[in-house]
Design a protein around this motif. Structure first.
Motif, PDB file in Angstrom:
ATOM      1  N   GLY A 148      10.908  23.626  41.454  1.00  0.00           N
ATOM      2  CA  GLY A 148      12.091  24.457  41.299  1.00  0.00           C
ATOM      3  C   GLY A 148      13.365  23.639  41.437  1.00  0.00           C
ATOM      4  N   LYS A 149      14.417  24.104  40.754  1.00  0.00           N
ATOM      5  CA  LYS A 149      15.718  23.433  40.865  1.00  0.00           C
ATOM      6  C   LYS A 149      16.377  23.817  42.178  1.00  0.00           C
ATOM      7  CE  LYS A 149      16.634  23.363  35.866  1.00  0.00           C
ATOM      8  NZ  LYS A 149      16.599  21.913  35.663  1.00  0.00           N
ATOM      9  N   PRO A 150      17.118  22.903  42.792  1.00  0.00           N
ATOM     10  CA  PRO A 150      17.377  21.520  42.387  1.00  0.00           C
ATOM     11  C   PRO A 150      16.385  20.527  42.994  1.00  0.00           C
ATOM     12  CG  PRO A 150      18.745  22.059  44.258  1.00  0.00           C
ATOM     13  CD  PRO A 150      17.943  23.306  43.950  1.00  0.00           C
ATOM     14  N   ARG A 151      15.389  21.067  43.720  1.00  0.00           N
ATOM     15  CA  ARG A 151      14.490  20.208  44.496  1.00  0.00           C
ATOM     16  C   ARG A 151      13.726  19.244  43.610  1.00  0.00           C
ATOM     17  NH1 ARG A 151      12.081  24.149  46.783  1.00  0.00           N
ATOM     18  NH2 ARG A 151      13.637  24.420  48.419  1.00  0.00           N
ATOM     19  N   GLN A 152      13.259  19.721  42.431  1.00  0.00           N
ATOM     20  CA  GLN A 152      12.410  18.858  41.604  1.00  0.00           C
ATOM     21  C   GLN A 152      13.185  17.673  41.028  1.00  0.00           C
ATOM     22  OE1 GLN A 152      10.899  21.829  38.978  1.00  0.00           O
ATOM     23  NE2 GLN A 152      12.703  21.861  37.656  1.00  0.00           N
TER      24      GLN A 152
END
Length: 273
Positions: free
Chosen positions: A194-198
């Motif tokens: 998931g954004k912004p983690r990836q």
């Protein structure tokens, strides 16, 4: 039909240098079609470039988390871009596609991860490459493995990592996962956090995995495992896939689409060439 001539205009060792871009609130979005995107991803997976390739879907959620004006409005400094990687930023979502066409005059297609993943894995299967997945729930691991075995029998499934938030926040844990992927000999990593983690995980640890290409494709792990249904083609073609996903997962997605989305949309419309 392709939008670029892949035989000319590229720097040695680079896969993205010859692709035209349009600025979307500070992100250079590549004007490219699905045939060229697949070709570049396939080349990267076979480690033909000097740097690993990170592939990102640019949509309103991306603009919310990484757009220059959006970060400034929240008084957040942008994160440094992983310089050990090349970045391919794909058009994902009707507002981005319309803005690219408005600015460039080129009818650039929407290239979401969920659209690309099956043909990309088909290309990798033909070349007998290996793929790893990070993200999703542990209970889908067996289903994922079965899907890879049945649909892409020549593609080696190198593993499924399902770290929790505490692990992802730990440099030691993330570095260990990247080292395990390198040890497994991965060519492709599906990064579904998931954004912004990836995108942040790829920037920090992507090169350490040893993969040729890292795909920041969010919910693709759930699509592959059959946990979440894709929108019908007529819904996607009408630019309403967001509404379909909101209907399926209202609690998780309401804030993204109804609160964070409108300011991001205005930022996209204000973007210049």
């Amino acid at each position: 039909m392709t939008l670029i001539d892949r035989a000319s205009g590229f720097l040695p060792g680079s896969l993205v240098s010859g692709i035209p871009t349009i600025d979307i609130d500070g992100t250079p979005v590549h004007v490219i079609d699905d045939e060229d995107a697949r070709g570049i991803i396939a080349d990267a997976a076979e480690h033909v470039s000097t740097k690993p390739l990170a592939v990102v879907s640019v949509n309103l959620d991306h603009v919310h988390h990484f757009g220059r004006s959006q970060l400034a409005a929240r008084h957040i400094d942008p994160d440094p871009v992983g310089e050990e990687l090349e970045w391919l930023n794909l058009v994902d979502g009707a507002p981005i596609a319309k803005q690219v066409r408005r600015v460039s005059g080129v009818p650039c297609p929407k290239l979401s991860g969920s659209d690309l993943i099956v043909p990309v894995l088909g290309d990798a299967d033909q070349h007998r490459l290996s793929v790893a997945v990070i993200g999703g729930m542990p209970e889908v691991t067996a289903t994922l493995a079965g899907r890879f075995e049945s649909d892409w029998p020549h593609l080696r499934f190198a593993g499924h990592w399902t770290p929790g938030r505490d692990e992802l926040a730990s440099p030691e844990a993330s570095a260990r996962i990247a080292a395990e992927m390198r040890e497994a000999g991965v060519d492709i990593v599906l990064v579904c956090l998931g954004k912004p983690r990836q995108e942040k995980w790829i920037a920090e640890y992507g090169a350490a995995t040893g993969a040729g290409v890292l795909l920041a494709f969010g919910a693709v792990v759930d699509f592959l495992a059959g946990r979440v249904s894709r929108a019908p083609s007529w819904v996607s073609d009408a630019g309403m896939e967001w509404a379909w996903r909101l209907m399926l997962e209202p609690k998780r997605l309401a804030r993204r689409y109804l609160i964070e989305g409108p300011p991001a949309y205005l930022a996209v419309r204000r973007s210049a060439a």
